[in-house]
Write an enzyme that holds these catalytic residues in place. Structure first.
Site, short mmCIF file in Angstrom:
data_model
loop_
_atom_site.label_atom_id
_atom_site.label_comp_id
_atom_site.label_asym_id
_atom_site.label_seq_id
_atom_site.Cartn_x
_atom_site.Cartn_y
_atom_site.Cartn_z
N ALA A 1 0.82 -1.21 0.00
CA ALA A 1 0.00 0.00 0.00
C ALA A 1 0.85 1.26 0.00
O ALA A 1 0.36 2.33 -0.30
CB ALA A 1 -0.92 -0.01 1.22
N LYS A 2 2.13 1.12 0.34
CA LYS A 2 3.07 2.25 0.34
C LYS A 2 2.49 3.48 1.02
O LYS A 2 2.53 4.58 0.49
CB LYS A 2 3.54 2.53 -1.08
CG LYS A 2 4.25 1.30 -1.69
CD LYS A 2 4.96 1.58 -2.99
CE LYS A 2 5.77 0.39 -3.48
NZ LYS A 2 4.97 -0.73 -4.01
N ARG A 3 1.95 3.30 2.22
CA ARG A 3 1.36 4.40 2.96
C ARG A 3 2.43 5.16 3.73
O ARG A 3 3.58 4.71 3.85
CB ARG A 3 0.30 3.86 3.94
CG ARG A 3 -0.88 3.17 3.28
CD ARG A 3 -1.63 4.09 2.35
NE ARG A 3 -2.95 3.57 2.00
CZ ARG A 3 -3.27 3.03 0.83
NH1 ARG A 3 -2.39 2.93 -0.14
NH2 ARG A 3 -4.51 2.60 0.60
N THR B 1 3.56 -2.23 3.33
CA THR B 1 4.69 -1.43 2.84
C THR B 1 4.44 0.04 3.16
O THR B 1 3.31 0.53 3.07
CB THR B 1 4.89 -1.60 1.32
OG1 THR B 1 3.70 -1.23 0.62
CG2 THR B 1 5.24 -3.04 0.96
#
Lengths: 295, 295
Positions: free
Chosen positions: B96-98, B125
């Site tokens: 999700a690359k938050r 992620t």
């Protein structure tokens, strides 16, 4: 939509002032009036805030993470708020801080900025760490749809010093990020105002850094977090703005807690009381920013 | 959940191999068998992929952006896939690359890693650009719940050179990121294996960079994208792994298109044919990685 995002934003700011109202559904921010903390209460509260902004502020900024706290139901609440704001004619900056490689970034870009989005917004915040190629899908959709893209440059949190301020060839990383955006800034420039809808986040807690960002990115609009509850004053928030005929101009200044949870709002026992507290806080923030812009 | 994420991941890898199956619902990846591209088809296809992984792979990685393409309905599809994978006993890394400042990061962390999440996953992620303080809420929830956090260090896309490779005091940014994670790596170390569930993304397209990351982050597990369709071979994918009794160890190697859309899968006219094509591709990838790990 064919008018440029930058021109729309500046028209709104010139009419209503530079305040951007953050819609951050922390459990602690939602008064009991709207029900127990839940996606339904967040939607109700967010839509009610949107209604208070009509006529008082041009721009709202829903915070995706606090809606996502509730998963898909929270995202449905976010969609409700974004739809209500769009119908009300407000400019919506979705604070989602997304970013990924090409094909995935396209998913995010089309999902939020694309025509017919269920979560309509005028611009979305994105993270540059992965590189300029990962921003391209957002800029491409923004260009096609008359939307904006807001790139994190210098954020307002204490940890912004960890990497953003580190020197590369004598210049901090956030300035390298800004320099690399020049072609994208040119692509999203509004024909009427000359401002660009390739915005940058320039935290109010770093006025000197905002001024340096402005020096190398003359036309990029800034999204300025950190005013109000995070501690920065109105004048510092505009350190990256520039003098125009009517005063300082160059972006929007966000306030969340200070306008959405002012004294009296949390404990309001009637909707009317809550509305009065919010109206007062939004109007006071606009007035404070307007005065700082004239000074 | 009290066992450590790192120990669970390593147990799975030792049993099934280091392949992580990417669940990326690009319209082009979903065969007509599952219906026209839609959140419903993405859910069906994702759940079917999960079933093919059972017994063949320990780890899956759904790509949030490609589900979010469809807004809240897409998020509901993502939840279905994560729930199915969790029920099946697979380890789920949500890609999700938050990343955001404290209170918002808490929203993301609780929403995905928290107990009772509607979108259950074992790790997520996250993007380090905003600073170490913005990672803390994820690590705190991971520590409490026996989960993992995967920090972007050196990604696999061409743009990874733009900022990640820039030199700060003679060392590239991604190594500065890695160094700053040392205390968090210690906090998420698995008592049985010594590996840490504070993972780092170390793209397979940069084997030399992966080796440098390993040199300064001895115990962090790596999530390695870029194997297969993005062009890197099995051996390069393990450049950041270390020699142990049974061969190279140190993380998982992700493949998406090459295992989820192998020859014959897209055009399959029966579910059985599709299943056979996926089973073959997953098994072949595990075998290739196992051979590279022994070499």
């Amino acid at each position: 939509m064919t008018t440029s995002f930058a021109d729309r934003l500046i028209a709104g700011v010139r009419e209503k002032g530079p305040l951007c109202v953050g819609i951050d559904p922390h459990a602690a921010m939602i008064p009991a009036l709207f029900g127990e903390a839940s996606p339904e209460a967040a939607a109700k509260w967010g839509v009610a805030l949107v209604e208070r902004c009509v006529g008082r502020a041009a721009v709202v900024k829903p915070q995706a993470g606090l809606f996502e706290r509730w998963g898909a139901k929270g995202m449905a609440a976010l969609e409700e708020v974004c739809q209500a704001a769009t119908r009300a004619g407000l400019i919506v900056i979705l604070d989602a801080k997304r970013g990924d490689i090409g094909s995935t970034a396209e998913g995010y870009a089309e999902g939020y900025l694309g025509a017919g989005s269920s979560c309509p917004c005028d611009a979305i915040t994105v993270n540059p760490y992965m590189g300029v190629d990962t921003l391209e899908p957002f800029v491409a959709v923004a260009e096609r749809e008359g939307k904006g893209v807001v790139v994190l440059a210098r954020t307002s949190n204490p940890g912004s010093k960890d990497f953003q301020q580190q020197l590369i060839d004598g210049e901090p990383l956030y300035l390298h990020v800004a320099r690399s955006l020049a072609p994208m800034i040119a692509r999203l420039r509004g024909p009427q105002t000359g401002w660009s809808g390739l915005m940058m986040v320039a935290g109010a807690t770093g006025p000197a850094e905002a001024a340096r960002l402005r020096a190398i990115s003359g036309d990029a609009l800034f999204l300025v977090p950190g005013y109000g509850a995070q501690g920065a004053g109105a004048r510092d928030s505009m350190a990256g703005f520039v003098q125009r005929a009517n005063g300082l101009e160059g972006g929007v200044v966000n306030a969340s807690r200070s306008v959405a949870m002012p004294d009296g709002a949390k404990s309001a026992t009637s909707v009317k009381d809550w509305e009065r507290a919010i109206d007062l806080a939004v109007t006071a923030a606009q007035a404070e920013l307007a005065e700082a812009a004239r000074a």
